[in-house]
Design a protein around this motif. Structure first.
Motif, PDB file in Angstrom:
ATOM      1  N   ASP A   1      51.427  27.688  29.171  1.00 34.40           N
ATOM      2  CA  ASP A   1      52.283  28.861  29.280  1.00 34.40           C
ATOM      3  C   ASP A   1      51.786  29.698  30.458  1.00 34.40           C
ATOM      4  OD1 ASP A   1      54.378  30.528  28.688  1.00 34.40           O
ATOM      5  OD2 ASP A   1      53.760  30.912  26.612  1.00 34.40           O
ATOM      6  N   LYS A   2      52.600  30.668  30.864  1.00 30.34           N
ATOM      7  CA  LYS A   2      52.211  31.558  31.961  1.00 30.34           C
ATOM      8  C   LYS A   2      51.959  32.955  31.425  1.00 30.34           C
ATOM      9  CE  LYS A   2      54.570  29.166  35.749  1.00 30.34           C
ATOM     10  NZ  LYS A   2      55.584  29.287  36.820  1.00 30.34           N
ATOM     11  N   ILE A   3      50.941  33.623  31.992  1.00 27.90           N
ATOM     12  CA  ILE A   3      50.629  34.993  31.586  1.00 27.90           C
ATOM     13  C   ILE A   3      50.517  35.895  32.810  1.00 27.90           C
ATOM     14  CG2 ILE A   3      49.420  34.182  29.515  1.00 27.90           C
ATOM     15  CD1 ILE A   3      46.767  35.041  30.920  1.00 27.90           C
ATOM     16  N   ASP A   4      50.665  37.198  32.560  1.00 28.82           N
ATOM     17  CA  ASP A   4      50.498  38.199  33.612  1.00 28.82           C
ATOM     18  C   ASP A   4      49.026  38.289  34.021  1.00 28.82           C
ATOM     19  OD1 ASP A   4      53.164  38.762  33.026  1.00 28.82           O
ATOM     20  OD2 ASP A   4      52.690  40.588  31.888  1.00 28.82           O
ATOM     21  N   THR A   5      48.818  38.617  35.282  1.00 29.38           N
ATOM     22  CA  THR A   5      47.481  38.959  35.759  1.00 29.38           C
ATOM     23  C   THR A   5      47.567  40.321  36.433  1.00 29.38           C
ATOM     24  OG1 THR A   5      47.742  37.918  37.939  1.00 29.38           O
ATOM     25  CG2 THR A   5      46.999  36.511  36.132  1.00 29.38           C
ATOM     26  N   ALA A   6      46.411  40.928  36.677  1.00 28.34           N
ATOM     27  CA  ALA A   6      46.415  42.267  37.258  1.00 28.34           C
ATOM     28  C   ALA A   6      45.296  42.398  38.284  1.00 28.34           C
ATOM     29  CB  ALA A   6      46.261  43.325  36.163  1.00 28.34           C
ATOM     30  N   VAL A   7      45.432  43.426  39.115  1.00 31.37           N
ATOM     31  CA  VAL A   7      44.451  43.687  40.173  1.00 31.37           C
ATOM     32  C   VAL A   7      43.956  45.120  40.038  1.00 31.37           C
ATOM     33  CG1 VAL A   7      44.071  43.786  42.655  1.00 31.37           C
ATOM     34  CG2 VAL A   7      45.562  42.030  41.717  1.00 31.37           C
ATOM     35  N   PHE A   8      42.642  45.276  40.106  1.00 36.22           N
ATOM     36  CA  PHE A   8      41.964  46.558  39.943  1.00 36.22           C
ATOM     37  C   PHE A   8      41.133  46.764  41.204  1.00 36.22           C
ATOM     38  CE2 PHE A   8      38.768  49.386  38.034  1.00 36.22           C
ATOM     39  CZ  PHE A   8      39.473  50.099  37.077  1.00 36.22           C
ATOM     40  N   ASN A   9      41.688  47.515  42.180  1.00 36.77           N
ATOM     41  CA  ASN A   9      41.028  47.662  43.493  1.00 36.77           C
ATOM     42  C   ASN A   9      40.643  46.305  44.088  1.00 36.77           C
ATOM     43  OD1 ASN A   9      41.253  50.399  43.863  1.00 36.77           O
ATOM     44  ND2 ASN A   9      39.062  50.780  44.000  1.00 36.77           N
ATOM     45  N   ASN A  10      41.608  45.404  44.176  1.00 36.97           N
ATOM     46  CA  ASN A  10      41.419  44.074  44.765  1.00 36.97           C
ATOM     47  C   ASN A  10      40.566  43.113  43.932  1.00 36.97           C
ATOM     48  OD1 ASN A  10      42.956  44.772  47.102  1.00 36.97           O
ATOM     49  ND2 ASN A  10      41.154  45.843  47.911  1.00 36.97           N
ATOM     50  N   LYS A  11      40.217  43.515  42.710  1.00 41.09           N
ATOM     51  CA  LYS A  11      39.471  42.648  41.802  1.00 41.09           C
ATOM     52  C   LYS A  11      40.403  42.225  40.670  1.00 41.09           C
ATOM     53  CE  LYS A  11      35.647  41.111  39.637  1.00 41.09           C
ATOM     54  NZ  LYS A  11      34.919  39.923  40.073  1.00 41.09           N
ATOM     55  N   CYS A  12      40.601  40.924  40.498  1.00 41.17           N
ATOM     56  CA  CYS A  12      41.510  40.447  39.450  1.00 41.17           C
ATOM     57  C   CYS A  12      40.950  40.737  38.061  1.00 41.17           C
ATOM     58  CB  CYS A  12      41.726  38.942  39.578  1.00 41.17           C
ATOM     59  SG  CYS A  12      42.694  38.443  41.008  1.00 41.17           S
ATOM     60  N   PHE A  13      41.860  41.044  37.125  1.00 37.90           N
ATOM     61  CA  PHE A  13      41.467  41.047  35.720  1.00 37.90           C
ATOM     62  C   PHE A  13      42.597  40.489  34.877  1.00 37.90           C
ATOM     63  CE2 PHE A  13      43.500  45.206  35.905  1.00 37.90           C
ATOM     64  CZ  PHE A  13      44.020  45.440  34.646  1.00 37.90           C
ATOM     65  N   PHE A  14      42.238  40.054  33.661  1.00 32.84           N
ATOM     66  CA  PHE A  14      43.162  39.293  32.832  1.00 32.84           C
ATOM     67  C   PHE A  14      43.292  39.883  31.431  1.00 32.84           C
ATOM     68  CE2 PHE A  14      41.175  36.854  36.128  1.00 32.84           C
ATOM     69  CZ  PHE A  14      42.256  36.274  36.765  1.00 32.84           C
ATOM     70  N   ASN A  15      42.279  40.590  30.975  1.00 28.74           N
ATOM     71  CA  ASN A  15      42.301  41.190  29.651  1.00 28.74           C
ATOM     72  C   ASN A  15      42.315  42.711  29.748  1.00 28.74           C
ATOM     73  OD1 ASN A  15      42.170  40.931  26.739  1.00 28.74           O
ATOM     74  ND2 ASN A  15      40.079  41.701  26.881  1.00 28.74           N
ATOM     75  N   LEU A  16      41.176  43.310  30.084  1.00 32.04           N
ATOM     76  CA  LEU A  16      41.058  44.769  30.160  1.00 32.04           C
ATOM     77  C   LEU A  16      40.169  45.181  31.321  1.00 32.04           C
ATOM     78  CD1 LEU A  16      40.246  45.757  26.458  1.00 32.04           C
ATOM     79  CD2 LEU A  16      42.328  46.359  27.649  1.00 32.04           C
ATOM     80  N   ALA A  17      40.503  46.293  31.917  1.00 31.09           N
ATOM     81  CA  ALA A  17      39.614  46.937  32.885  1.00 31.09           C
ATOM     82  C   ALA A  17      39.617  48.428  32.555  1.00 31.09           C
ATOM     83  CB  ALA A  17      40.080  46.690  34.312  1.00 31.09           C
ATOM     84  N   GLY A  18      38.638  49.148  33.071  1.00 28.98           N
ATOM     85  CA  GLY A  18      38.652  50.566  32.754  1.00 28.98           C
ATOM     86  C   GLY A  18      37.477  51.336  33.315  1.00 28.98           C
TER      87      GLY A  18
END
Length: 297
Positions: A125-142
Motif C-alpha cells: 500500500d502507499k502512505i503519506d510522508t512528510a518533511v520537517f526542515n528538509n528532514k523526512c519523517f513518517f510517524n511523528l516529529a515535534g
C-alpha cells in the motif's frame, strides 16, 4: 494491491541490534526460518552506528534490491524509509523498537513470526510522508517537551520504555512551556505550548495516542498542541493519550493542514520520528501524499 512475483525478489533486512534494548544477533536465523524462499532472495546486515541504516539502504537501492526491510524502531524506519522513498522502491517493517508507533498504526504484528509472514504475503500500500526542515519523517516529529526528552534520552545507556518513563518523570518538573508562532495553510496562530507534535500517524508508540484520528493516507498533518498545565494534571494527560481521547480534551488542540511553519524564540531540540536533532528557530513542514510504498498485513 497485490504484486505478482514471477522471479525471486531481492530483499535486504537492515537490523538495528540495539532497538528496544534487546540483542538481535539471532534474528537472521529466525527470519530465514519463516521467510518464503521461493519468493525472496534474502540478505541481512546489522547497523553499527546512528546513520548507518541510511547508508546501507542507499547502497542496497543502488545495487537493485527491490525491498528493504527496517528491523528496528521508528528511528531505524526513518533512516531506511528516507532512502526507499528517494529510490522509489518498497519498504518492509519488522517492529523491534521500544515504541513502534508507525508499525502499530499500520497493524504490523509485534510478533516477529507473524510480521515475517506478512512480508511473505507481499501486500503493498502507499502512505503519506512528510518533511520537517528538509528532514523526512513518517510517524511523528515535534518540539517542546518530547523533543527535550528525546535529546536527554539519547544520552542514556538504559534504553527502552522503562528508562524513557523514568527520565520523563525527572524532567517534567523543571520543563517550561514556550511561545510559538504557527502558520497552517496561510492562517496564523500564536500559542504557548508544553509541546507541539506534528502527527502523520496517530501515536507515539506503545498505544499512546497524540492524535487518534490522524491517518497516513489522508494527505494531512495533524498539528497537536499540548497546552501548559499544572503538574498535578500530568496523570490526566497520560490517561487522555492512553484512552485515545485527545480530540475531545481541553488539554490538547489539534489543527490539520498541509503546509506548516512554526517559529520559536531560539534554535533548539526537535525530534524526528523520535530521534533528537537540533534545528533553527524557524521550521517548515509539508506533506507528500501517498508517496511511499510499504508492505502491510
Amino acid at each position: 494491491m497485490l504484486y505478482a512475483l514471477h522471479t525471486k525478489t531481492n530483499i535486504l533486512f537492515i537490523i538495528n541490534p540495539i532497538s528496544g534494548g534487546r540483542g538481535k544477533l539471532r534474528i537472521p536465523d529466525f527470519i530465514d526460518k519463516y521467510l518464503d524462499k521461493d519468493r525472496f532472495s534474502a540478505n541481512f546486515v546489522f547497523t553499527e552506528y546512528i546513520g548507518h541504516a541510511s547508508e546501507l539502504a542507499d547502497e542496497a537501492a543502488i545495487k537493485n534490491f527491490d525491498v528493504i526491510v527496517a528491523a528496528g524502531g521508528d528511528g531505524t524506519i526513518n533512516e531506511v524509509a528516507t532512502k526507499v522513498l528517494k529510490h522509489n522502491i518498497i519498504l518492509g517493517v519488522l517492529p523491534l523498537g521500544s515504541g513502534n508507533g508507525l508499525a502499530r498504526f499500520l497493524t504490523i504484528p509485534k510478533n516477529l513470526r507473524q510480521a515475517i509472514l506478512a512480508i511473505n504475503a507481499f501486500k503493498i500500500d502507499k502512505i503519506d510522508t512528510a518533511v520537517f526542515n528538509n528532514k523526512c519523517f513518517f510517524n511523528l516529529a515535534g518540539m517542546g517537551f518530547d523533543a527535550h526528552l528525546s535529546s536527554v534520552f539519547s544520552g542514556d545507556k538504559k534504553r527502552g520504555l522503562t528508562g524513557y518513563i523514568k527520565l520523563g518523570l525527572q524532567e517534567v518538573f523543571s520543563y517550561k512551556a514556550e511561545e510559538y508562532l504557527i502558520n497552517i495553510d496561510g492562517k496564523d496562530y500564536k500559542r504557548k505550548a508544553f509541546a507541539i507534535s506534528i502527527a502523520n500517524s496517530s501515536q507515539y508508540g506503545n498505544d499512546v495516542y497524540i492524535s487518534p484520528n490522524a491517518s497516513v493516507q489522508d494527505g494531512l498533518l495533524d498539528v497537536c498542541i499540548i497546552k501548559p498545565f499544572p503538574i498535578w494534571k500530568l496523570p490526566v494527560l497520560s490517561y487522555i493519550m492512553l484512552k485515545g481521547t485527545a480530540e475531545t480534551s481541553d488539554m490538547i488542540e489539534i489543527i490539520r493542514g498541509k503546509n506548516i511553519k512554526i517559529t520559536r524564540k531560539n534554535p533548539g531540540p526537535v525530534h524526528v520520528d523520535g530521534e533528537p536533532l537540533q534545528m533553527d528557530a524557524e521550521i517548515e513542514i509539508s506533506i507528500n501524499p501517498l508517496s511511499l510504498k510499504v508492505i502491510i498485513p
